[in-house]
Write an enzyme that holds these catalytic residues in place. Structure first.
Site, PDB file in Angstrom:
ATOM      1  N   ASP A  90       0.399   5.126   1.784  1.00  0.00           N
ATOM      2  CA  ASP A  90      -0.352   5.580   2.950  1.00  0.00           C
ATOM      3  C   ASP A  90      -1.529   6.474   2.569  1.00  0.00           C
ATOM      4  O   ASP A  90      -1.393   7.430   1.801  1.00  0.00           O
ATOM      5  CB  ASP A  90       0.576   6.339   3.912  1.00  0.00           C
ATOM      6  CG  ASP A  90       1.524   5.411   4.652  1.00  0.00           C
ATOM      7  OD1 ASP A  90       1.162   4.238   4.869  1.00  0.00           O
ATOM      8  OD2 ASP A  90       2.628   5.858   5.013  1.00  0.00           O
TER       9      ASP A  90
ATOM     10  N   HIS B 265       0.821  -1.203   0.000  1.00  0.00           N
ATOM     11  CA  HIS B 265       0.000   0.000   0.000  1.00  0.00           C
ATOM     12  C   HIS B 265       0.854   1.252   0.000  1.00  0.00           C
ATOM     13  O   HIS B 265       2.026   1.229   0.368  1.00  0.00           O
ATOM     14  CB  HIS B 265      -0.917   0.021   1.220  1.00  0.00           C
ATOM     15  CG  HIS B 265      -0.178   0.109   2.531  1.00  0.00           C
ATOM     16  ND1 HIS B 265       0.527  -0.938   3.059  1.00  0.00           N
ATOM     17  CD2 HIS B 265      -0.030   1.148   3.404  1.00  0.00           C
ATOM     18  CE1 HIS B 265       1.079  -0.566   4.204  1.00  0.00           C
ATOM     19  NE2 HIS B 265       0.766   0.708   4.432  1.00  0.00           N
TER      20      HIS B 265
ATOM     21  N   ARG C 176       4.890   6.850  13.298  1.00  0.00           N
ATOM     22  CA  ARG C 176       4.812   7.425  11.957  1.00  0.00           C
ATOM     23  C   ARG C 176       4.235   8.832  11.977  1.00  0.00           C
ATOM     24  O   ARG C 176       3.271   9.116  12.689  1.00  0.00           O
ATOM     25  CB  ARG C 176       3.926   6.552  11.060  1.00  0.00           C
ATOM     26  CG  ARG C 176       3.952   6.953   9.590  1.00  0.00           C
ATOM     27  CD  ARG C 176       2.885   6.225   8.803  1.00  0.00           C
ATOM     28  NE  ARG C 176       1.558   6.786   9.004  1.00  0.00           N
ATOM     29  CZ  ARG C 176       0.428   6.247   8.556  1.00  0.00           C
ATOM     30  NH1 ARG C 176       0.468   5.093   7.910  1.00  0.00           N
ATOM     31  NH2 ARG C 176      -0.730   6.834   8.777  1.00  0.00           N
TER      32      ARG C 176
ATOM     33  N   HIS D 175       4.696   0.206   0.152  1.00  0.00           N
ATOM     34  CA  HIS D 175       5.513  -0.527   1.119  1.00  0.00           C
ATOM     35  C   HIS D 175       4.720  -1.677   1.738  1.00  0.00           C
ATOM     36  O   HIS D 175       3.493  -1.723   1.663  1.00  0.00           O
ATOM     37  CB  HIS D 175       6.081   0.395   2.202  1.00  0.00           C
ATOM     38  CG  HIS D 175       5.041   1.199   2.931  1.00  0.00           C
ATOM     39  ND1 HIS D 175       4.441   2.324   2.400  1.00  0.00           N
ATOM     40  CD2 HIS D 175       4.510   1.048   4.173  1.00  0.00           C
ATOM     41  CE1 HIS D 175       3.591   2.837   3.265  1.00  0.00           C
ATOM     42  NE2 HIS D 175       3.603   2.068   4.348  1.00  0.00           N
TER      43      HIS D 175
END
Length: 305
Positions: A103, A101, A273, A258
């Site tokens: 983000d 995916h 994150r 990623h």
């Protein structure tokens, strides 16, 4: 091979032909010289994902201060607000991101970059793999380029990896996360090929948030998605990072996907994150992404830089 930047002791080591570089000689934080920040930004655009070792001095506040030098941080997540004020905890207790995916592509203003810091790591496993969606586009034959440049896809947060994990693991933590994640529904139509607002490169907008391609049946969408996604994740278009405590990874979310490898059993893995506000994607013919459901203005400003 190692190449020195203009700043003393700032070096970058290329990790693959299409994606990945390690940067040494920089202590990240909110007081970096502007010239160093620009060099980091340039390295990010060139290599798509960059890694820094030995950043043990960072905490949430320092990571956030550094992020502000690169752009405007978003709120941690469009719907999940209980797992951090400045950062979003990527915590294995709530699910594992073992699906390809980019983000937050289910909103209209896709984040331009993500900054991830290792906090707790398993004794083995837990690596992350990044893939260049720019290299994937470049590898397509001209006939497929002509097809995908006119194609649009519907992205929704129903397809979030953590929510999917929560369905599989029936415990209080994941059930609570699932409920919070579904508190607001987002749906957006994005071009399958977008123009990167900084580099001008064409890149594929795919990943697991896609529900279907506009105008295609479910079967047709699945077949075409697999064909295109396989181009993205071809090993030659990827780089794999073995995390150590103190590591920081920054990736261009507009040019990569990623996958967090879930090969560490029941061990705990936690990273923090921060995502940076991005632009609304634009297709090859200049059309902008369209929000169908959900208002992302509270999540992020629009930053075309």
């Amino acid at each position: 091979m190692s190449t020195s930047f203009a700043t003393q002791q700032f070096t970058t080591t290329k990790l693959g032909q299409h994606i990945g570089a390690r940067i040494d000689g920089v202590s990240l934080g909110g007081r970096l010289d502007s010239a160093v920040v620009e060099q980091i930004r340039a390295a990010l655009h060139e290599h798509k994902v960059i890694f820094f070792r030995g950043q043990h001095h960072l905490d949430d506040d320092a990571q956030y201060s550094f992020a502000e030098l690169l752009g405007t941080p978003t709120t941690p997540h469009p719907t999940v607000t209980s797992r951090g004020v400045k950062t979003l905890a990527i915590d294995s207790e709530y699910g594992k991101a073992n699906s390809w995916h980019s983000d937050v592509t289910f909103v209209d203003r896709i984040p331009k970059a993500s900054i991830l810091r290792a906090v707790a790591l398993p004794a083995y496993g837990g690596t992350t793999v990044w893939a260049s969606s720019t290299a994937a586009y470049n590898s397509l034959p001209e006939s497929l380029k002509a097809l995908v440049e006119k194609l649009w896809a519907v992205h929704t947060n129903v397809y979030d990896y953590a929510a999917t994990s929560a369905e599989r693991i029936a415990d209080d933590k994941t059930a609570e996360y699932r409920k919070e994640f579904q508190s607001t529904y987002f749906e957006t139509e994005h071009p399958v090929v977008r123009i990167h607002p900084v580099t001008g490169e064409k890149t594929l907008v795919l990943g697991h948030f896609i529900k279907n391609f506009v105008g295609l049946s479910s079967q047709e969408s699945t077949t075409l998605f697999t064909l295109l996604q396989d181009r993205v994740t071809k090993l030659e278009n990827t780089t794999r990072w073995s995390w150590q405590l103190g590591d920081v990874a920054i990736w261009d979310n507009r040019a990569t996907q990623h996958y967090a490898v879930a090969d560490y059993g029941d061990q705990h893995r936690r990273l923090e994150r921060i995502t940076l506000a991005g632009d609304i994607p634009v297709s090859v013919d200049g059309a902008a992404s369209r929000s169908i459901a959900g208002d992302a203005s509270g999540y992020s400003v629009i930053d075309p830089g």
